[in-house]
Each structure stands twice: as C-alpha cells, then as structure tokens.
Design a protein around this motif. Sequence first.
Motif, PDB file in Angstrom:
ATOM      1  N   MET A   1       0.842  -1.186   0.000  1.00  0.00           N
ATOM      2  CA  MET A   1       0.000   0.000   0.000  1.00  0.00           C
ATOM      3  C   MET A   1       0.883   1.245   0.000  1.00  0.00           C
ATOM      4  SD  MET A   1      -2.721   1.172   2.863  1.00  0.00           S
ATOM      5  CE  MET A   1      -1.912   2.513   3.694  1.00  0.00           C
ATOM      6  N   ILE A   2       0.561   2.185  -0.847  1.00  0.00           N
ATOM      7  CA  ILE A   2       1.315   3.437  -0.945  1.00  0.00           C
ATOM      8  C   ILE A   2       0.514   4.543  -0.269  1.00  0.00           C
ATOM      9  CG2 ILE A   2       2.249   5.167  -2.542  1.00  0.00           C
ATOM     10  CD1 ILE A   2       3.718   2.446  -2.546  1.00  0.00           C
ATOM     11  N   ARG A   3       1.198   5.307   0.554  1.00  0.00           N
ATOM     12  CA  ARG A   3       0.579   6.452   1.216  1.00  0.00           C
ATOM     13  C   ARG A   3       1.384   7.686   0.853  1.00  0.00           C
ATOM     14  NH1 ARG A   3       0.923   8.894   6.307  1.00  0.00           N
ATOM     15  NH2 ARG A   3       2.555   7.475   6.967  1.00  0.00           N
ATOM     16  N   VAL A   4       0.702   8.810   0.634  1.00  0.00           N
ATOM     17  CA  VAL A   4       1.360  10.063   0.287  1.00  0.00           C
ATOM     18  C   VAL A   4       1.148  11.050   1.421  1.00  0.00           C
ATOM     19  CG1 VAL A   4       1.366  12.002  -1.340  1.00  0.00           C
ATOM     20  CG2 VAL A   4       1.088   9.667  -2.187  1.00  0.00           C
ATOM     21  N   ARG A   5       2.230  11.751   1.760  1.00  0.00           N
ATOM     22  CA  ARG A   5       2.185  12.741   2.837  1.00  0.00           C
ATOM     23  C   ARG A   5       3.249  13.789   2.588  1.00  0.00           C
ATOM     24  NH1 ARG A   5       6.741  11.680   5.537  1.00  0.00           N
ATOM     25  NH2 ARG A   5       7.396   9.563   6.016  1.00  0.00           N
ATOM     26  N   PRO A   6       3.192  14.906   3.322  1.00  0.00           N
ATOM     27  CA  PRO A   6       4.286  15.882   3.230  1.00  0.00           C
ATOM     28  C   PRO A   6       5.566  15.266   3.796  1.00  0.00           C
ATOM     29  CG  PRO A   6       2.332  16.869   4.227  1.00  0.00           C
ATOM     30  CD  PRO A   6       2.085  15.385   4.163  1.00  0.00           C
ATOM     31  N   PRO A   7       6.724  15.693   3.294  1.00  0.00           N
ATOM     32  CA  PRO A   7       7.982  15.146   3.826  1.00  0.00           C
ATOM     33  C   PRO A   7       8.274  15.647   5.230  1.00  0.00           C
ATOM     34  CG  PRO A   7       8.423  16.875   2.227  1.00  0.00           C
ATOM     35  CD  PRO A   7       6.934  16.660   2.228  1.00  0.00           C
ATOM     36  N   LEU A   8       8.944  14.796   5.984  1.00  0.00           N
ATOM     37  CA  LEU A   8       9.433  15.141   7.316  1.00  0.00           C
ATOM     38  C   LEU A   8      10.942  15.353   7.237  1.00  0.00           C
ATOM     39  CD1 LEU A   8       7.592  12.249   9.207  1.00  0.00           C
ATOM     40  CD2 LEU A   8       6.801  14.623   8.924  1.00  0.00           C
ATOM     41  N   THR A   9      11.502  16.028   8.195  1.00  0.00           N
ATOM     42  CA  THR A   9      12.947  16.233   8.223  1.00  0.00           C
ATOM     43  C   THR A   9      13.695  14.902   8.157  1.00  0.00           C
ATOM     44  OG1 THR A   9      12.643  18.247   9.512  1.00  0.00           O
ATOM     45  CG2 THR A   9      14.842  17.296   9.522  1.00  0.00           C
ATOM     46  N   LEU A  10      13.180  13.896   8.828  1.00  0.00           N
ATOM     47  CA  LEU A  10      13.825  12.582   8.834  1.00  0.00           C
ATOM     48  C   LEU A  10      13.803  11.904   7.471  1.00  0.00           C
ATOM     49  CD1 LEU A  10      12.521  11.201  12.244  1.00  0.00           C
ATOM     50  CD2 LEU A  10      14.814  12.052  11.726  1.00  0.00           C
ATOM     51  N   ASP A  11      12.963  12.364   6.556  1.00  0.00           N
ATOM     52  CA  ASP A  11      12.856  11.752   5.226  1.00  0.00           C
ATOM     53  C   ASP A  11      13.980  12.172   4.281  1.00  0.00           C
ATOM     54  OD1 ASP A  11      10.425  10.504   5.864  1.00  0.00           O
ATOM     55  OD2 ASP A  11       9.250  12.238   5.174  1.00  0.00           O
ATOM     56  N   THR A  12      14.667  13.256   4.583  1.00  0.00           N
ATOM     57  CA  THR A  12      15.583  13.822   3.591  1.00  0.00           C
ATOM     58  C   THR A  12      16.741  12.892   3.219  1.00  0.00           C
ATOM     59  OG1 THR A  12      16.804  15.048   5.294  1.00  0.00           O
ATOM     60  CG2 THR A  12      14.989  16.204   4.187  1.00  0.00           C
ATOM     61  N   ALA A  13      17.226  12.089   4.144  1.00  0.00           N
ATOM     62  CA  ALA A  13      18.312  11.158   3.813  1.00  0.00           C
ATOM     63  C   ALA A  13      17.822  10.103   2.823  1.00  0.00           C
ATOM     64  CB  ALA A  13      18.868  10.500   5.072  1.00  0.00           C
ATOM     65  N   ASP A  14      16.620   9.568   3.045  1.00  0.00           N
ATOM     66  CA  ASP A  14      16.077   8.572   2.123  1.00  0.00           C
ATOM     67  C   ASP A  14      15.734   9.200   0.776  1.00  0.00           C
ATOM     68  OD1 ASP A  14      16.335   6.434   3.847  1.00  0.00           O
ATOM     69  OD2 ASP A  14      14.322   6.661   4.679  1.00  0.00           O
ATOM     70  N   MET A  15      15.267  10.436   0.790  1.00  0.00           N
ATOM     71  CA  MET A  15      14.980  11.131  -0.467  1.00  0.00           C
ATOM     72  C   MET A  15      16.273  11.324  -1.260  1.00  0.00           C
ATOM     73  SD  MET A  15      12.239  13.871   1.070  1.00  0.00           S
ATOM     74  CE  MET A  15      11.818  14.737  -0.447  1.00  0.00           C
ATOM     75  N   ALA A  16      17.346  11.715  -0.578  1.00  0.00           N
ATOM     76  CA  ALA A  16      18.639  11.896  -1.249  1.00  0.00           C
ATOM     77  C   ALA A  16      19.156  10.571  -1.797  1.00  0.00           C
ATOM     78  CB  ALA A  16      19.655  12.513  -0.287  1.00  0.00           C
ATOM     79  N   ARG A  17      19.034   9.499  -1.034  1.00  0.00           N
ATOM     80  CA  ARG A  17      19.466   8.175  -1.495  1.00  0.00           C
ATOM     81  C   ARG A  17      18.720   7.784  -2.768  1.00  0.00           C
ATOM     82  NH1 ARG A  17      16.634   4.218  -1.464  1.00  0.00           N
ATOM     83  NH2 ARG A  17      15.289   4.929   0.210  1.00  0.00           N
ATOM     84  N   LEU A  18      17.404   7.930  -2.759  1.00  0.00           N
ATOM     85  CA  LEU A  18      16.586   7.588  -3.921  1.00  0.00           C
ATOM     86  C   LEU A  18      17.002   8.421  -5.135  1.00  0.00           C
ATOM     87  CD1 LEU A  18      12.752   7.117  -3.906  1.00  0.00           C
ATOM     88  CD2 LEU A  18      13.816   8.574  -5.586  1.00  0.00           C
ATOM     89  N   LEU A  19      17.153   9.723  -4.932  1.00  0.00           N
ATOM     90  CA  LEU A  19      17.526  10.614  -6.034  1.00  0.00           C
ATOM     91  C   LEU A  19      18.937  10.312  -6.538  1.00  0.00           C
ATOM     92  CD1 LEU A  19      16.877  12.902  -7.929  1.00  0.00           C
ATOM     93  CD2 LEU A  19      17.343  14.508  -6.081  1.00  0.00           C
ATOM     94  N   ASN A  20      19.851  10.014  -5.653  1.00  0.00           N
ATOM     95  CA  ASN A  20      21.219   9.700  -6.075  1.00  0.00           C
ATOM     96  C   ASN A  20      21.291   8.419  -6.903  1.00  0.00           C
ATOM     97  OD1 ASN A  20      22.430  11.999  -5.070  1.00  0.00           O
ATOM     98  ND2 ASN A  20      22.765  11.101  -3.055  1.00  0.00           N
ATOM     99  N   GLN A  21      20.443   7.460  -6.600  1.00  0.00           N
ATOM    100  CA  GLN A  21      20.391   6.250  -7.426  1.00  0.00           C
ATOM    101  C   GLN A  21      19.936   6.601  -8.847  1.00  0.00           C
ATOM    102  OE1 GLN A  21      17.794   3.680  -5.188  1.00  0.00           O
ATOM    103  NE2 GLN A  21      19.418   3.038  -3.793  1.00  0.00           N
ATOM    104  N   ILE A  22      18.979   7.491  -8.957  1.00  0.00           N
ATOM    105  CA  ILE A  22      18.480   7.919 -10.270  1.00  0.00           C
ATOM    106  C   ILE A  22      19.561   8.704 -11.014  1.00  0.00           C
ATOM    107  CG2 ILE A  22      16.782   9.399 -11.430  1.00  0.00           C
ATOM    108  CD1 ILE A  22      14.814   8.579  -9.126  1.00  0.00           C
ATOM    109  N   ILE A  23      20.232   9.604 -10.318  1.00  0.00           N
ATOM    110  CA  ILE A  23      21.316  10.391 -10.930  1.00  0.00           C
ATOM    111  C   ILE A  23      22.419   9.458 -11.420  1.00  0.00           C
ATOM    112  CG2 ILE A  23      23.143  12.085 -10.478  1.00  0.00           C
ATOM    113  CD1 ILE A  23      21.130  13.428  -8.481  1.00  0.00           C
ATOM    114  N   ALA A  24      22.806   8.477 -10.585  1.00  0.00           N
ATOM    115  CA  ALA A  24      23.882   7.554 -10.949  1.00  0.00           C
ATOM    116  C   ALA A  24      23.512   6.704 -12.161  1.00  0.00           C
ATOM    117  CB  ALA A  24      24.225   6.650  -9.759  1.00  0.00           C
TER     118      ALA A  24
END
Length: 161
Positions: free
Chosen positions: A1-24
């Motif tokens: 199940m996918i849930r959508v919400r505003p990002p939390l400060t704690l999410d930024t590391a996982d967001m960066a990891r996900l984005l860096n995989q795409i960039i790489a």
Amino acid sequence: MIRVRPPLTLDTADMARLLNQIIAAGGTTALARPVTAQDIAEWIAFDPPRSAWHVAVDADERIVGFQWIEPDASLPPEAANIATFVQIGQTGLGIGSALFEATRTAARALGYLWINANIRADNEGGLIYYQSRGFQDYGVIEGHRMSDGQVVDKKLKRYDL
C-alpha cells in the motif's frame, strides 16, 4: 500500500538516497551531481511560496518516491514546474499516480491554472508518465546544456488544472 504525505525532516536522507540512485543511473534527470540530505532539506525549507512537496511511502514507511511543484521565473504566475522521482525498479506500481493526485490537489489550492513538466527528450519513462497523467506536448528546448556539459533536448508538457 502506498501512502502520500508531506515530507518530514527525517525523510531527507532517504529522499537523497533515492535521487542519487536515479542520478547515478543517468539519462532521466537534469541533475548531474549527487545530492545530500542537507541539499534536500534546504530545497524544502527554502522553496518559494506556492510550492508543495509530497513523498510516497510504502507500508514500512520507506520513501519510494517524491514530487514537488514550485513557481519558476520562466513561467507565468499561473503555472508551476513539477519534478517527480520514483525509486528505481518501483515504477508502474501506482506511486506516481498517488503522488500526482496529491500534487494536483495542492496546485489547485495554491491557485495554479496549469503545471509544466520539463523532461529530457531521452527520458522515455518520464515522457510516458506525464503523458499518462494527461500532460500535453507544447514545446521543445533544443540543445540544453546541463551542468555536467552534456547537451540534451527537452520536451515541454502542460497539464491544465
């Protein structure tokens, strides 16, 4: 199940990891250098008024995608730019659809009349995603030089709210 919400400060590391995989992986984003959690936190914190950020999380609260809209000086005030990132290997599972539902609602609430997607012409997945959401082609930017020196064409797509 996918849930959508505003990002939390704690999410930024996982967001960066996900984005860096795409960039790489290359070929799908205009971003050319890796980002840090601090970069993401600053983008969210310093985003201009009339911006909206959303993250998609799975049942274990892991970030599987994120999307944001913001005004851009190249667009009229009634339009927002959109950016979408979904974890590699997780496309086609409804993540992008769930994110866009939240973003579309936010765009209307922020007073936008349309959303602009500026997509690399070689990003087949991105082109298909925005087309499937109802975005229509309206222009091309030829010979766009990216920050790493690579030259790509970009397709402009528009979604009328």
